[in-house]
Design an enzyme around this catalytic site. Structure first.
Site, PDB file in Angstrom:
ATOM      1  N   SER A 127       0.100 -27.720  -9.409  1.00 50.67           N
ATOM      2  CA  SER A 127      -0.737 -27.380 -10.558  1.00 50.67           C
ATOM      3  C   SER A 127       0.055 -26.545 -11.556  1.00 50.67           C
ATOM      4  O   SER A 127       0.917 -25.740 -11.165  1.00 50.67           O
ATOM      5  CB  SER A 127      -1.941 -26.581 -10.052  1.00 50.67           C
ATOM      6  OG  SER A 127      -2.570 -25.913 -11.118  1.00 50.67           O
ATOM      7  N   TYR A 151      -5.338 -19.217  -5.005  1.00 48.96           N
ATOM      8  CA  TYR A 151      -5.218 -20.677  -5.108  1.00 48.96           C
ATOM      9  C   TYR A 151      -3.855 -21.051  -5.695  1.00 48.96           C
ATOM     10  O   TYR A 151      -3.116 -21.879  -5.142  1.00 48.96           O
ATOM     11  CB  TYR A 151      -6.359 -21.240  -5.976  1.00 48.96           C
ATOM     12  CG  TYR A 151      -6.052 -22.606  -6.538  1.00 48.96           C
ATOM     13  CD1 TYR A 151      -6.092 -23.733  -5.729  1.00 48.96           C
ATOM     14  CD2 TYR A 151      -5.685 -22.765  -7.877  1.00 48.96           C
ATOM     15  CE1 TYR A 151      -5.777 -24.986  -6.228  1.00 48.96           C
ATOM     16  CE2 TYR A 151      -5.379 -24.009  -8.395  1.00 48.96           C
ATOM     17  CZ  TYR A 151      -5.421 -25.118  -7.578  1.00 48.96           C
ATOM     18  OH  TYR A 151      -5.098 -26.351  -8.074  1.00 48.96           O
ATOM     19  N   LYS A 155      -0.259 -23.013  -4.100  1.00 47.69           N
ATOM     20  CA  LYS A 155       0.485 -24.142  -4.693  1.00 47.69           C
ATOM     21  C   LYS A 155       1.961 -23.761  -4.844  1.00 47.69           C
ATOM     22  O   LYS A 155       2.854 -24.561  -4.528  1.00 47.69           O
ATOM     23  CB  LYS A 155      -0.108 -24.524  -6.058  1.00 47.69           C
ATOM     24  CG  LYS A 155      -1.490 -25.133  -6.000  1.00 47.69           C
ATOM     25  CD  LYS A 155      -1.458 -26.506  -5.346  1.00 47.69           C
ATOM     26  CE  LYS A 155      -2.813 -27.179  -5.314  1.00 47.69           C
ATOM     27  NZ  LYS A 155      -2.855 -28.381  -4.467  1.00 47.69           N
TER      28      LYS A 155
HETATM   29  C1  UD1 Z   1      -9.141 -24.809 -14.100  1.00 47.14           C
HETATM   30  C2  UD1 Z   1      -8.662 -24.025 -12.941  1.00 47.14           C
HETATM   31  C3  UD1 Z   1      -7.234 -24.425 -12.654  1.00 47.14           C
HETATM   32  C4  UD1 Z   1      -7.152 -25.910 -12.352  1.00 47.14           C
HETATM   33  C5  UD1 Z   1      -7.737 -26.661 -13.531  1.00 47.14           C
HETATM   34  C6  UD1 Z   1      -7.821 -28.125 -13.194  1.00 47.14           C
HETATM   35  C7  UD1 Z   1     -10.053 -22.020 -13.124  1.00 47.14           C
HETATM   36  C8  UD1 Z   1     -10.095 -20.584 -13.555  1.00 47.14           C
HETATM   37  N1  UD1 Z   1      -8.866 -22.649 -13.289  1.00 47.14           N
HETATM   38  O1  UD1 Z   1      -8.327 -24.474 -15.200  1.00 47.14           O
HETATM   39  O2  UD1 Z   1      -6.716 -23.727 -11.573  1.00 47.14           O
HETATM   40  O3  UD1 Z   1      -5.825 -26.290 -12.144  1.00 47.14           O
HETATM   41  O4  UD1 Z   1      -9.037 -26.180 -13.824  1.00 47.14           O
HETATM   42  O5  UD1 Z   1      -8.548 -28.817 -14.094  1.00 47.14           O
HETATM   43  O6  UD1 Z   1     -11.032 -22.569 -12.625  1.00 47.14           O
HETATM   44  N2  UD1 Z   1     -14.679 -23.209 -20.537  1.00 47.14           N
HETATM   45  C9  UD1 Z   1     -15.764 -22.864 -21.292  1.00 47.14           C
HETATM   46  N3  UD1 Z   1     -16.993 -23.075 -20.763  1.00 47.14           N
HETATM   47  C10 UD1 Z   1     -17.193 -23.597 -19.511  1.00 47.14           C
HETATM   48  C11 UD1 Z   1     -16.073 -23.957 -18.751  1.00 47.14           C
HETATM   49  C12 UD1 Z   1     -14.815 -23.740 -19.294  1.00 47.14           C
HETATM   50  O7  UD1 Z   1     -15.627 -22.390 -22.417  1.00 47.14           O
HETATM   51  O8  UD1 Z   1     -18.357 -23.730 -19.086  1.00 47.14           O
HETATM   52  C13 UD1 Z   1     -13.322 -23.016 -21.106  1.00 47.14           C
HETATM   53  C14 UD1 Z   1     -12.433 -22.122 -20.254  1.00 47.14           C
HETATM   54  O9  UD1 Z   1     -12.595 -20.786 -20.602  1.00 47.14           O
HETATM   55  C15 UD1 Z   1     -11.050 -22.672 -20.591  1.00 47.14           C
HETATM   56  C16 UD1 Z   1     -11.297 -24.156 -20.875  1.00 47.14           C
HETATM   57  O10 UD1 Z   1     -12.692 -24.275 -21.130  1.00 47.14           O
HETATM   58  O11 UD1 Z   1     -10.561 -22.073 -21.746  1.00 47.14           O
HETATM   59  C17 UD1 Z   1     -10.934 -25.034 -19.712  1.00 47.14           C
HETATM   60  O12 UD1 Z   1     -11.558 -24.537 -18.545  1.00 47.14           O
HETATM   61  P1  UD1 Z   1     -11.511 -25.311 -17.153  1.00 47.14           P
HETATM   62  O13 UD1 Z   1     -11.950 -26.710 -17.342  1.00 47.14           O
HETATM   63  O14 UD1 Z   1     -12.259 -24.485 -16.149  1.00 47.14           O
HETATM   64  O15 UD1 Z   1      -9.967 -25.386 -16.809  1.00 47.14           O
HETATM   65  P2  UD1 Z   1      -8.892 -24.209 -16.612  1.00 47.14           P
HETATM   66  O16 UD1 Z   1      -9.513 -22.890 -16.657  1.00 47.14           O
HETATM   67  O17 UD1 Z   1      -7.785 -24.477 -17.553  1.00 47.14           O
END
Ligand code: UD1
Length: 334
Positions: A127, A151, A155
């Site tokens: 990852s 996590y 990795k």
């Molecule tokens: C997440 C995981 C990461 C994993 C990746 C795989 C977490 C903290 N990290 O990354 O380890 O490798 O997914 O896809 O879970 N967001 C919102 N509203 C929401 C959900 C997300 O605004 O309801 C924003 C988050 O703040 C972030 C972006 O969307 O800025 C992407 O979030 P997310 O899809 O959870 O991915 P990552 O945090 O990048």
């Protein structure tokens, strides 16, 4: 003698399923999965897309060496695609020992079996989180910074374990693929990501807002130093990601390799919402809330290494991703 098999640990899950349907010969796949984050109905979904037999799936915990070894006694495994592992960042902070025990034992057992049964080739599901908090675009030559959660650490340690194994087995071929943000679904609508409970990840949450399961999307922070204030990610279609595995499978090379798998394109949270609305015609209400602890401002790949060395490049746009994700969500709701 049976034909040589590709063993996918955790192969019934979201990414594994998309790899199985992308194999040129899906009958060569054996799946080892303990179904801790999926169920056996996934077999029927796979059958809608490819010829697939129930006996290609072995329900087993990869971290349980004795049970896992049974597979190698029965089948000649040439390649392992190692995907099995716990993957929720927040949960890993609360239960570090469960994450270290499960994820590291699984990788250790995979390597022990490679050693004992002369497996030639390993592809590891890593990852981008192994890079730690550093600026984008991230490339493979960067020194990894201290990871921010257990996590991510599992990795990073797994990568190191595989690299060290390669040093004493020069004939072995191993590749760690550092995934950026895998999203979307198979264009058929039969397979995709099925989050358990409230989705943590952005696009699965957006899908549930679109289908009316949730009233609005919480935008986690609008005060980042980005063009619209929301955080930026490199979203990669899961079919592109699956294709990268197939590409490695077709180009084994002795020694240890690491590749980013991303598009190289940064998309903000609001960009993604707009792309989803454009691709599907469904309005996504949003509410801005505070930043989520541990989130990076930006995570985007420099994907030029895999492109130059293997000719792999992502093909799907963010609109394609949203269209396929929505198609899958509608199939699920019917
Ligand atoms: C997440 C995981 C990461 C994993 C990746 C795989 C977490 C903290 N990290 O990354 O380890 O490798 O997914 O896809 O879970 N967001 C919102 N509203 C929401 C959900 C997300 O605004 O309801 C924003 C988050 O703040 C972030 C972006 O969307 O800025 C992407 O979030 P997310 O899809 O959870 O991915 P990552 O945090 O990048």
């Amino acid at each position: 003698m049976e034909t040589k098999k590709v063993l996918l640990t955790g192969g019934l899950g979201y990414i594994g399923s998309h790899i199985v349907v992308s194999l040129s010969d899906p009958s060569s796949a054996i799946i080892a999965d303990d179904c801790s984050n999926c169920d056996l109905k996934q077999i029927d979904r796979l059958k809608q897309v490819i010829p697939f037999e129930k006996n290609q799936v072995i329900v087993c915990d990869v971290a349980d060496l004795e049970a896992f070894e049974e597979i190698f006694k029965k089948h000649k495994i040439e390649t392992i695609i190692h995907l099995a592992g716990y993957k929720a960042v927040g949960e890993s902070v609360k239960q570090p020992l469960a994450y270290y025990t499960n994820n590291l034992n699984a990788t250790l057992n995979v390597l022990k079996m490679c050693n004992k049964y002369d497996v030639k080739h390993l592809i590891f599901s890593s990852s981008a989180t192994v890079y730690g908090p550093q600026s984008s675009p991230m490339d493979e030559s960067m020194t990894l910074l201290k990871t921010t959660n257990p996590y991510a650490e599992t990795k990073a340690i797994s990568e190191r374990m595989i690299e060290d194994y390669c040093l004493v087995h020069p004939e072995f071929s191993a590749t760690s693929l550092r995934y950026f943000n895998p999203v979307g679904a198979h264009p058929s609508g039969f397979i995709g990501e099925i989050p358990s409970g409230i989705p943590n990840n952005l696009l699965p949450y957006v899908q549930q807002v679109a289908s009316g399961k949730r009233p609005y999307l919480n935008v986690f922070g609008k005060d980042y130093e980005t063009k619209d204030g929301t955080a930026i990610r490199d979203y990669i279609h899961v079919m592109d990601l699956a294709d990268a595995h197939v590409c490695i499978l077709n180009n084994p090379k002795q020694g240890y390799r690491v590749y980013n798998v991303g598009t190289g394109v940064g998309t903000s949270v609001l960009d993604l919402v707009k792309a989803f609305e454009k691709a599907t015609g469904v309005k996504i209400p949003t509410e801005v809330t505070h930043r989520r602890a541990g989130d990076l401002q930006e995570s985007v790949a420099n994907a030029s290494k895999i492109n130059k060395e293997l000719g792999w490049k992502s093909r799907y746009s963010i609109e394609d991703i949203c269209k396929d994700a929505w198609n899958f969500e509608k199939h699920q709701s019917n």
